[in-house]
Design an enzyme around this catalytic site. Structure first.
Site, PDB file in Angstrom:
ATOM      1  N   GLU A 153      13.832  58.495  51.464  1.00 42.15           N
ATOM      2  CA  GLU A 153      13.389  58.995  52.764  1.00 42.15           C
ATOM      3  C   GLU A 153      11.886  59.231  52.723  1.00 42.15           C
ATOM      4  O   GLU A 153      11.374  59.844  51.787  1.00 42.15           O
ATOM      5  CB  GLU A 153      14.127  60.288  53.100  1.00 42.15           C
ATOM      6  CG  GLU A 153      13.662  61.002  54.346  1.00 42.15           C
ATOM      7  CD  GLU A 153      13.766  60.147  55.604  1.00 42.15           C
ATOM      8  OE1 GLU A 153      12.764  60.080  56.342  1.00 42.15           O
ATOM      9  OE2 GLU A 153      14.829  59.542  55.837  1.00 42.15           O
ATOM     10  N   LEU A 163      20.685  52.317  58.062  1.00 45.41           N
ATOM     11  CA  LEU A 163      21.426  52.894  59.179  1.00 45.41           C
ATOM     12  C   LEU A 163      20.468  53.551  60.169  1.00 45.41           C
ATOM     13  O   LEU A 163      19.728  54.469  59.817  1.00 45.41           O
ATOM     14  CB  LEU A 163      22.442  53.916  58.661  1.00 45.41           C
ATOM     15  CG  LEU A 163      23.385  53.418  57.557  1.00 45.41           C
ATOM     16  CD1 LEU A 163      24.381  54.509  57.171  1.00 45.41           C
ATOM     17  CD2 LEU A 163      24.111  52.143  57.971  1.00 45.41           C
ATOM     18  N   SER A 214      26.557  59.690  59.211  1.00 46.88           N
ATOM     19  CA  SER A 214      25.152  60.087  59.301  1.00 46.88           C
ATOM     20  C   SER A 214      24.940  60.946  60.537  1.00 46.88           C
ATOM     21  O   SER A 214      25.673  60.841  61.523  1.00 46.88           O
ATOM     22  CB  SER A 214      24.241  58.853  59.360  1.00 46.88           C
ATOM     23  OG  SER A 214      24.376  58.189  60.605  1.00 46.88           O
ATOM     24  N   GLU A 215      23.942  61.792  60.479  1.00 52.79           N
ATOM     25  CA  GLU A 215      23.640  62.653  61.620  1.00 52.79           C
ATOM     26  C   GLU A 215      23.253  61.836  62.847  1.00 52.79           C
ATOM     27  O   GLU A 215      23.629  62.160  63.975  1.00 52.79           O
ATOM     28  CB  GLU A 215      22.520  63.630  61.249  1.00 52.79           C
ATOM     29  CG  GLU A 215      22.929  64.746  60.311  1.00 52.79           C
ATOM     30  CD  GLU A 215      23.122  64.304  58.870  1.00 52.79           C
ATOM     31  OE1 GLU A 215      23.645  65.093  58.074  1.00 52.79           O
ATOM     32  OE2 GLU A 215      22.765  63.151  58.532  1.00 52.79           O
ATOM     33  N   GLU A 216      22.502  60.756  62.632  1.00 54.59           N
ATOM     34  CA  GLU A 216      22.094  59.906  63.753  1.00 54.59           C
ATOM     35  C   GLU A 216      23.311  59.217  64.367  1.00 54.59           C
ATOM     36  O   GLU A 216      23.434  59.121  65.597  1.00 54.59           O
ATOM     37  CB  GLU A 216      21.080  58.858  63.284  1.00 54.59           C
ATOM     38  CG  GLU A 216      20.434  58.064  64.399  1.00 54.59           C
ATOM     39  CD  GLU A 216      19.567  58.899  65.316  1.00 54.59           C
ATOM     40  OE1 GLU A 216      19.452  58.530  66.510  1.00 54.59           O
ATOM     41  OE2 GLU A 216      19.014  59.916  64.865  1.00 54.59           O
ATOM     42  N   ASN A 248       8.308  55.512  50.012  1.00 54.15           N
ATOM     43  CA  ASN A 248       8.235  54.486  51.048  1.00 54.15           C
ATOM     44  C   ASN A 248       8.912  53.232  50.506  1.00 54.15           C
ATOM     45  O   ASN A 248       8.324  52.487  49.723  1.00 54.15           O
ATOM     46  CB  ASN A 248       6.777  54.200  51.410  1.00 54.15           C
ATOM     47  CG  ASN A 248       6.644  53.243  52.586  1.00 54.15           C
ATOM     48  OD1 ASN A 248       7.589  52.559  52.955  1.00 54.15           O
ATOM     49  ND2 ASN A 248       5.456  53.192  53.173  1.00 54.15           N
ATOM     50  N   ALA A 249      10.141  53.011  50.918  1.00 52.63           N
ATOM     51  CA  ALA A 249      10.911  51.877  50.401  1.00 52.63           C
ATOM     52  C   ALA A 249      10.302  50.538  50.800  1.00 52.63           C
ATOM     53  O   ALA A 249      10.569  49.518  50.157  1.00 52.63           O
ATOM     54  CB  ALA A 249      12.350  51.961  50.883  1.00 52.63           C
ATOM     55  N   ASP A 264      14.050  52.949  62.343  1.00 52.60           N
ATOM     56  CA  ASP A 264      13.099  53.051  63.453  1.00 52.60           C
ATOM     57  C   ASP A 264      13.007  51.687  64.147  1.00 52.60           C
ATOM     58  O   ASP A 264      12.685  50.682  63.508  1.00 52.60           O
ATOM     59  CB  ASP A 264      11.732  53.463  62.899  1.00 52.60           C
ATOM     60  CG  ASP A 264      10.727  53.803  63.985  1.00 52.60           C
ATOM     61  OD1 ASP A 264      10.901  53.349  65.129  1.00 52.60           O
ATOM     62  OD2 ASP A 264       9.764  54.530  63.677  1.00 52.60           O
TER      63      ASP A 264
END
Length: 247
Positions: free
Chosen positions: A93, A148, A226-228, A128-129, A151
């Site tokens: 993240e 998932l 997931s929360e989103e 930062n992946a 952006d």
């Protein structure tokens, strides 16, 4: 039992009812600019990663096999830990407070389940992946990757910031083993079409059939874990799912 420093820090923001950290202490913008020069500590090569600091119970034969890219507040990461107790899963993240929340959430879960050693198989790092993925994983190390609700970067000028693009797909193919799976989920149809277009055009991926997608035991968890995802369900929004195999 002796608690470690991270567990002690997590307790200061936890709910007295659930024993878990409260999101109101970790509020942050929904997205972060992945191109900006954030300050990250990252390993020069995968051999330099101190996995034992993230997974205290790891043995010498184990390695991280599942990666939740842009793991948000960690809901799906926790689900992965519960579904696959013998697999190591990492959440990556970019946002500071959000990654802090996930780290504290995992510490609290480990503390609550200290007698069973549950949740020792999940961890989160702030990174930062889009820039540093090969610094963490060896060639063909990963079995599953999850993207998932990334952006969408709606403006055309920012499409190059999308986490699914041709250049990055080659990096993902490098760290994925043959037969490994990439799971993508979004509530934005335009982004879904972008993902499907780019991944099907790449020579190292093929999309799973509808039958194979439905048969995957992870598929039902992608919608609300997931929360989103849970927010999309509450708002009666659309989910667009596509799973791809590394070939």
């Amino acid at each position: 039992m002796v608690t470690n420093k991270k567990e002690d820090e997590a307790l200061s923001t936890t709910s007295a009812v659930t024993g878990l950290p409260q999101k109101r202490f970790y509020r942050q913008r929904a997205h972060s600019n992945p191109i900006a020069d954030h300050s990250f500590d990252y390993p020069a090569r995968p051999e330099d990663v101190d996995w034992r600091s993230l997974y205290p119970s790891i043995n010498d034969e184990q390695q991280v096999e599942f990666a939740d890219i842009g793991c948000g507040y960690g809901g799906f990461l926790v689900t992965l830990g519960e579904m696959y107790p013998k697999k190591l899963s990492i959440g990556m993240e970019i946002r500071v407070k959000v990654s802090d929340y996930v780290v504290d959430r995992i510490a609290a879960l480990r503390l609550k389940n200290s007698e069973t050693a549950a949740y020792q198989n999940i961890a989160c790092i702030r990174t930062n992946a889009m820039k540093y993925l090969p610094n963490y994983f060896r060639k063909s190390q990963l079995e599953k990757m999850f993207f998932l609700y990334p952006d969408p970067h709606f403006k055309r000028a920012k499409h190059k910031w999308r986490i699914i693009n041709q250049a990055l797909l080659s990096e993902y193919a490098y760290v994925l083993r043959t037969g490994g799976l990439v799971y993508t989920m979004t509530d934005v149809e335009d982004l879904h079409k972008w993902i499907v277009s780019h991944m099907t055009q790449h020579p190292l991926y093929e999309r799973l059939s509808d039958e194979a997608t439905k048969a995957d035991p992870i598929t039902p968890k992608l919608y609300q874990s997931s929360e989103e995802g849970a927010k999309v369900v509450r708002n009666k929004g659309d989910h667009f799912l596509a799973i791809f195999r590394r070939i």
